[in-house]
Design a protein around this motif. Structure first.
Motif, PDB file in Angstrom:
ATOM      1  N   THR A  86       0.840  -1.205   0.000  1.00 37.88           N
ATOM      2  CA  THR A  86       0.000   0.000   0.000  1.00 37.88           C
ATOM      3  C   THR A  86       0.870   1.248   0.000  1.00 37.88           C
ATOM      4  O   THR A  86       0.686   2.151  -0.821  1.00 37.88           O
ATOM      5  N   TYR A  91      -0.243   4.973  -1.586  1.00 34.04           N
ATOM      6  CA  TYR A  91      -1.525   5.169  -0.916  1.00 34.04           C
ATOM      7  C   TYR A  91      -1.294   5.371   0.576  1.00 34.04           C
ATOM      8  O   TYR A  91      -0.502   4.665   1.189  1.00 34.04           O
ATOM      9  N   SER A  93      -3.748   5.133   2.842  1.00 33.63           N
ATOM     10  CA  SER A  93      -4.591   4.217   3.618  1.00 33.63           C
ATOM     11  C   SER A  93      -4.814   2.936   2.824  1.00 33.63           C
ATOM     12  O   SER A  93      -4.884   2.950   1.584  1.00 33.63           O
ATOM     13  N   SER A  95      -7.491   1.197   2.819  1.00 37.01           N
ATOM     14  CA  SER A  95      -8.833   1.159   2.219  1.00 37.01           C
ATOM     15  C   SER A  95      -8.836   1.816   0.838  1.00 37.01           C
ATOM     16  O   SER A  95      -9.497   1.326  -0.081  1.00 37.01           O
ATOM     17  N   SER A  96      -8.098   2.924   0.656  1.00 40.48           N
ATOM     18  CA  SER A  96      -8.051   3.528  -0.683  1.00 40.48           C
ATOM     19  C   SER A  96      -7.279   2.649  -1.652  1.00 40.48           C
ATOM     20  O   SER A  96      -7.623   2.579  -2.833  1.00 40.48           O
ATOM     21  N   ARG A  99      -9.667  -0.173  -2.675  1.00 39.44           N
ATOM     22  CA  ARG A  99     -10.688   0.343  -3.592  1.00 39.44           C
ATOM     23  C   ARG A  99     -10.106   0.526  -5.008  1.00 39.44           C
ATOM     24  O   ARG A  99     -10.692   0.100  -5.997  1.00 39.44           O
ATOM     25  N   ALA A 100      -8.926   1.144  -5.093  1.00 36.15           N
ATOM     26  CA  ALA A 100      -8.287   1.371  -6.393  1.00 36.15           C
ATOM     27  C   ALA A 100      -7.908   0.046  -7.052  1.00 36.15           C
ATOM     28  O   ALA A 100      -8.103  -0.138  -8.260  1.00 36.15           O
TER      29      ALA A 100
END
Length: 122
Positions: A86, A91, A93, A95-96, A99-100
């Motif tokens: 990550t 990124y 976070s 979670s982002s 999602r991506a």
């Protein structure tokens, strides 16, 4: 400079920038840095327009796709944690990142890893 030569120069610059992104997918850079690092002689607006015409995507969209393709390879190698990947992908976070990744690959990074890492014990 003739229009034909000018056109060729711009095409070479756009291809050079795409090649740089392909070769350095995890490197986070601005459009200005891409132009500078590839020694391209092209304006930002012309670059955006030409890149989209040639490759069907905006530069940042293309960069993100390439970065997440690199992330998929890192997940397959199973040597880094999800948080390390990550962070390496830029990124802040998880979670982002998830999602991506799901937007590009259709499944979460965890699902990708489970499908692509060979099981040692069955």
């Amino acid at each position: 400079m003739s229009q034909k030569r000018l056109r060729r120069t711009f095409l070479e610059a756009i291809h050079s920038i795409k090649d740089y992104i392909d070769q350095h997918p995890l490197e986070i850079k601005t459009i200005e840095e891409l132009i500078h690092r590839t020694h391209s002689q092209i304006g930002i607006n012309l670059l955006h327009q030409g890149f989209r015409q040639l490759y069907g995507a905006r530069i940042k969209e293309y960069e993100i796709k390439k970065r997440l393709e690199a992330a998929a390879l890192l997940l397959q190698q199973d040597e880094m944690t999800m948080q390390e990947i990550t962070t390496l992908c830029g990124y802040s976070s998880q979670s982002s990142f998830v999602r991506a990744f799901k937007d590009v690959h259709g499944i979460t990074p965890g699902q990708w890893r489970n499908q692509h890492v060979p099981l040692l014990f069955q």
